[in-house]
Design a protein around this motif. Structure first.
Motif, PDB file in Angstrom:
ATOM      1  N   HIS A 279       0.598   6.997  14.374  1.00  0.00           N
ATOM      2  CA  HIS A 279       1.651   8.013  14.305  1.00  0.00           C
ATOM      3  C   HIS A 279       1.780   8.744  15.642  1.00  0.00           C
ATOM      4  O   HIS A 279       2.893   9.023  16.113  1.00  0.00           O
ATOM      5  CB  HIS A 279       1.332   9.020  13.202  1.00  0.00           C
ATOM      6  N   ALA A 280       0.640   9.063  16.247  1.00  0.00           N
ATOM      7  CA  ALA A 280       0.651   9.742  17.543  1.00  0.00           C
ATOM      8  C   ALA A 280       1.361   8.897  18.589  1.00  0.00           C
ATOM      9  O   ALA A 280       2.183   9.401  19.374  1.00  0.00           O
ATOM     10  CB  ALA A 280      -0.777  10.047  17.990  1.00  0.00           C
ATOM     11  N   GLN A 322       6.377  -0.434  11.918  1.00  0.00           N
ATOM     12  CA  GLN A 322       5.020  -0.557  11.355  1.00  0.00           C
ATOM     13  C   GLN A 322       4.917   0.351  10.120  1.00  0.00           C
ATOM     14  O   GLN A 322       5.362   1.492  10.137  1.00  0.00           O
ATOM     15  CB  GLN A 322       3.980  -0.140  12.386  1.00  0.00           C
ATOM     16  N   THR A 323       4.373  -0.157   9.040  1.00  0.00           N
ATOM     17  CA  THR A 323       4.191   0.639   7.831  1.00  0.00           C
ATOM     18  C   THR A 323       2.899   1.423   7.955  1.00  0.00           C
ATOM     19  O   THR A 323       1.821   0.860   8.131  1.00  0.00           O
ATOM     20  CB  THR A 323       4.130  -0.245   6.585  1.00  0.00           C
ATOM     21  N   PHE A 324       3.015   2.738   7.856  1.00  0.00           N
ATOM     22  CA  PHE A 324       1.842   3.595   7.987  1.00  0.00           C
ATOM     23  C   PHE A 324       1.266   3.885   6.605  1.00  0.00           C
ATOM     24  O   PHE A 324       1.997   4.140   5.642  1.00  0.00           O
ATOM     25  CB  PHE A 324       2.212   4.928   8.648  1.00  0.00           C
ATOM     26  N   SER A 325      -0.033   3.868   6.538  1.00  0.00           N
ATOM     27  CA  SER A 325      -0.712   4.212   5.301  1.00  0.00           C
ATOM     28  C   SER A 325      -0.823   5.708   5.182  1.00  0.00           C
ATOM     29  O   SER A 325      -1.158   6.394   6.145  1.00  0.00           O
ATOM     30  CB  SER A 325      -2.110   3.572   5.259  1.00  0.00           C
ATOM     31  N   THR A 326      -0.549   6.276   4.031  1.00  0.00           N
ATOM     32  CA  THR A 326      -0.692   7.706   3.793  1.00  0.00           C
ATOM     33  C   THR A 326      -1.956   8.018   3.002  1.00  0.00           C
ATOM     34  O   THR A 326      -2.152   9.119   2.513  1.00  0.00           O
ATOM     35  CB  THR A 326       0.545   8.267   3.049  1.00  0.00           C
ATOM     36  N   ALA A 327      -2.794   7.014   2.873  1.00  0.00           N
ATOM     37  CA  ALA A 327      -4.027   7.222   2.096  1.00  0.00           C
ATOM     38  C   ALA A 327      -4.980   8.142   2.862  1.00  0.00           C
ATOM     39  O   ALA A 327      -4.974   8.172   4.064  1.00  0.00           O
ATOM     40  CB  ALA A 327      -4.702   5.881   1.854  1.00  0.00           C
TER      41      ALA A 327
END
Length: 327
Positions: A279-280, A322-327
């Motif tokens: 994300h950064a 890119q799919t980011f995980s929110t876990a």
């Protein structure tokens, strides 16, 4: 500006919730205590700059109080050139590490009234072995972690032989523990001249509080101005991310012309600190594409783009494939 950051975080699905608290020069003591409590709860904060007033001797500025209350002993500013910003010196990559809790910034001033003297003010500069050693060790550890090769300790020990002499001595002692990193001391006035004439000689700089503030502003000017540089105040337990210089930008309020780069990069730094590296990178890379590739400039950089223009272009450059995980 915070609203823009929140929109970006939402767009890239950054798993961050915001707790907003008020902090300004006019903040009451109760509101300030609430801000401190909020940082202690969350351990991390993204802060706008707090204005500094000049007409209230003895009032402890909220910026200073925040850093001392939370023991945010290291201020770190990364001065890195943008290819899309035309400046005298290109390809700069300098890290300025400033001791953040003592020196002249302890605000230990008082006025002395003597019959033989019309007016006399004493201001105490506090330098301790403990804090000087701590900031020196942080600087050398930073250099080692990031593959940096040289550290410059900035001082005025030729005049302030005890205070700055202690700071320089502590830096020198710590340097002996890191034989692979080159170490030098440099007097602050010569350092200022060298920074604007031959800045590529610098790698990592470690400084007492006041000199750090000045050198950070010079560094920001070298790459285009205060709107481009982010910073972080770090302690053992807490981290507060903000713009790299103390410019408040009061004159820009409501005009839609402020450069959002510094706060966007600060938000990227915060995400990296939290371990949200993808994300950064999405935010940082988008900011650099807007400035370096799109050549979009706000008025502080000589352009005519509004804040809204910048943010619209930034949003279109955020790479969320890119799919980011929110876990």
């Amino acid at each position: 500006m915070l609203g823009h950051v929140k929109n970006v975080f939402s767009f890239i699905n950054a798993p961050v919730d915001f707790e907003e608290v008020k902090l300004s020069h006019s903040t009451t003591d109760a509101e300030f205590d609430n801000a401190i409590a909020a940082v202690k709860r969350n351990h991390v904060a993204l802060k706008g700059n707090v204005d500094t007033m000049f007409d209230e001797p003895g009032f402890k500025m909220r910026n200073l109080a925040l850093r001392t209350e939370l023991d945010l002993f290291a201020n770190v500013v990364w001065v890195k050139s943008f290819a899309g910003v035309q400046t005298r010196h290109r390809d700069l990559d300098i890290v300025v590490i400033r001791e953040n809790t003592e020196g002249e910034y302890r605000q230990l001033e008082h006025e002395v009234y003597l019959q033989t003297v019309g007016g006399l003010v004493e201001s105490l500069k506090i330098i301790t072995e403990k804090n000087s050693t701590r900031i020196a060790r942080y600087a050398f550890d930073f250099a080692k972690r990031n593959g940096r090769k040289k550290i410059t300790a900035v001082h005025k020990a030729n005049i302030m032989k005890l205070s700055d002499g202690l700071f320089l001595e502590c830096c020198h002692k710590v340097s002996e523990e890191y034989p692979d990193i080159e170490f030098e001391g440099m007097i602050v006035d010569n350092c200022s001249m060298q920074l604007v004439s031959r800045p590529h000689q610098f790698d990592v700089m470690v400084l007492p509080n006041l000199y750090g503030n000045i050198i950070t502003s010079i560094g920001a000017g070298l790459i285009g101005g205060a709107g481009l540089v982010s910073g972080v105040n770090l302690g053992e337990k807490y981290a507060v991310f903000e713009t790299g210089t103390r410019t408040t930008g009061h004159e820009l309020v409501g005009k839609n012309v402020a450069n959002p780069t510094a706060l966007l990069l600060a938000s990227s730094d915060m995400l990296r600190y939290l371990g949200l590296v993808p994300h950064a990178d999405v935010i940082k890379n988008a900011v650099r594409r807007v400035i370096d590739d799109e050549k979009l400039s706000t008025p502080d950089l000589g352009g005519n783009a509004s804040t809204t223009d910048f943010m619209e272009k930034l949003m279109s450059n955020l790479d969320v494939r890119q799919t980011f995980s929110t876990a």
